[in-house]
Design an enzyme around this catalytic site. Structure first.
Site, PDB file in Angstrom:
ATOM      1  N   PHE A 150      -5.012  12.724  12.469  1.00  0.00           N
ATOM      2  CA  PHE A 150      -4.891  12.569  11.004  1.00  0.00           C
ATOM      3  C   PHE A 150      -4.265  11.324  10.616  1.00  0.00           C
ATOM      4  O   PHE A 150      -3.710  11.299   9.252  1.00  0.00           O
ATOM      5  CB  PHE A 150      -4.137  13.650  10.219  1.00  0.00           C
ATOM      6  CG  PHE A 150      -4.775  14.977  10.895  1.00  0.00           C
ATOM      7  CD1 PHE A 150      -6.170  15.456  10.585  1.00  0.00           C
ATOM      8  CD2 PHE A 150      -4.041  15.741  11.492  1.00  0.00           C
ATOM      9  CE1 PHE A 150      -6.539  16.570  10.925  1.00  0.00           C
ATOM     10  CE2 PHE A 150      -4.568  17.052  12.014  1.00  0.00           C
ATOM     11  CZ  PHE A 150      -5.947  17.448  11.815  1.00  0.00           C
ATOM     12  N   ARG A 151      -4.210  10.177  11.443  1.00  0.00           N
ATOM     13  CA  ARG A 151      -3.813   8.941  11.135  1.00  0.00           C
ATOM     14  C   ARG A 151      -2.294   8.804  11.057  1.00  0.00           C
ATOM     15  O   ARG A 151      -1.669   8.283  10.366  1.00  0.00           O
ATOM     16  CB  ARG A 151      -4.588   8.261  10.003  1.00  0.00           C
ATOM     17  CG  ARG A 151      -6.070   8.045  10.298  1.00  0.00           C
ATOM     18  CD  ARG A 151      -6.468   7.073   9.308  1.00  0.00           C
ATOM     19  NE  ARG A 151      -8.036   7.290   9.431  1.00  0.00           N
ATOM     20  CZ  ARG A 151      -8.687   6.588  10.305  1.00  0.00           C
ATOM     21  NH1 ARG A 151      -8.091   5.690  11.192  1.00  0.00           N
ATOM     22  NH2 ARG A 151     -10.163   6.492  10.678  1.00  0.00           N
ATOM     23  N   HIS A 152      -1.471   9.907  11.322  1.00  0.00           N
ATOM     24  CA  HIS A 152      -0.028   9.991  11.225  1.00  0.00           C
ATOM     25  C   HIS A 152       0.640   9.073  12.503  1.00  0.00           C
ATOM     26  O   HIS A 152       1.183   9.830  13.490  1.00  0.00           O
ATOM     27  CB  HIS A 152       0.409  11.288  11.235  1.00  0.00           C
ATOM     28  CG  HIS A 152      -0.234  12.220   9.868  1.00  0.00           C
ATOM     29  ND1 HIS A 152       0.322  13.482   9.568  1.00  0.00           N
ATOM     30  CD2 HIS A 152      -1.036  11.780   8.982  1.00  0.00           C
ATOM     31  CE1 HIS A 152      -0.268  13.708   8.674  1.00  0.00           C
ATOM     32  NE2 HIS A 152      -1.130  12.984   8.366  1.00  0.00           N
ATOM     33  N   HIS A 153       0.054   7.864  12.573  1.00  0.00           N
ATOM     34  CA  HIS A 153       0.522   7.097  13.800  1.00  0.00           C
ATOM     35  C   HIS A 153       1.792   6.760  13.975  1.00  0.00           C
ATOM     36  O   HIS A 153       2.381   6.843  13.005  1.00  0.00           O
ATOM     37  CB  HIS A 153      -0.277   6.008  13.902  1.00  0.00           C
ATOM     38  CG  HIS A 153      -2.017   6.136  13.558  1.00  0.00           C
ATOM     39  ND1 HIS A 153      -2.741   7.098  14.041  1.00  0.00           N
ATOM     40  CD2 HIS A 153      -2.737   5.445  12.559  1.00  0.00           C
ATOM     41  CE1 HIS A 153      -3.958   6.909  13.800  1.00  0.00           C
ATOM     42  NE2 HIS A 153      -3.955   5.990  12.918  1.00  0.00           N
TER      43      HIS A 153
END
Ligand SMILES: Cc1cc2nc3c(=O)[nH]c(=O)nc-3n(C[C@H](O)[C@H](O)[C@H](O)COP(=O)(O)O)c2cc1C
Length: 207
Positions: free
Chosen positions: A185-188
């Site tokens: 979820f692009r919570h990189h």
């Protein structure tokens, strides 16, 4: 404690968290083992005196606390850029591992002895190529390159091929290193290390 930190930061190695070079070497070793394309390939960005950027791939040949080394033709446009503006950035992308590493800093020449030692390990045809190629200058066609390689072959028919003076290594001495690791979820994860005196300042960045 380490166990708890490992849980918090997942795959990031907490033991090496304050040493970005150790962290790089760990990721690099993993990339060399797991990536399906050449993990040593890295984009090198430079800019000329007017600020105009240029980017191209090179191969990383050495990495340690002193910096990150690639080899090239010293008469090439990338080196012309670096002569007027010795700042560069390297960007690795390791898609299997879903990781990116950016390294920026000042570029310095490697020592003559270091360049000679590396040149001596190259295949003979690559050594002749270093003599033959006027990197990035126009040529009449492939034939001109093949002719130049053949000429170099005749010139150095006996014995070892010496390193041409116009071919050597450059070392990016890191000022910052940024490690990016893809998360769902692009919570990189993104962390940046900036040189501070003898050590490093560490920051987490929003992805
Ligand atoms: C995967 C890959 C690796 C490369 N490795 C090097 C290298 O180590 N050194 C080099 O001079 N050029 C290398 N090249 C070629 C450069 O990308 C570039 O075409 C060349 O160095 C000329 O760049 P310049 O005109 O900006 O100086 C590589 C190209 C690719 C695609």
């Amino acid at each position: 404690m380490t166990q708890r930190l490992r849980k918090l930061y997942g795959s990031l190695d907490i033991v090496s968290i304050m040493d970005p070079i150790a962290l790089f070497l760990e990721w690099f070793a993993e990339a060399r083992a797991r990536e399906t394309s050449d993990a040593t390939a890295v984009a090198l960005a430079t800019a000329d005196a007017t600020g105009r950027p240029a980017v191209r791939m090179v191969l990383l040949k050495q990495a340690d606390a002193r910096g990150f080394v690639f080899y090239t033709n010293l008469e090439s446009p990338k080196v012309a850029d670096l002569r007027v503006n010795p700042q560069a950035e390297l960007c690795f992308h390791w898609p299997v591992m879903e990781r990116q590493v950016r390294i920026s800093g000042r570029v310095e020449p490697v020592s003559e002895a270091e360049a000679d030692a590396y040149f001596a390990t190259r295949p003979r045809l690559s050594q002749l190529g270093a003599w033959a190629s006027k990197q990035s200058r126009p040529m009449a066609g492939r034939f001109e390159l093949e002719q130049a390689v053949a000429k170099a072959g005749l010139r150095f028919a006996v014995g070892t091929v010496p390193r041409p003076r116009h071919w050597s290594g450059l070392r990016v001495v890191p000022r910052t290193l940024e490690f990016w690791h893809q998360r769902p979820f692009r919570h990189h994860d993104r962390q940046r290390f900036t040189r501070e005196g003898e050590g490093w300042r560490h920051e987490w960045l929003f992805p």
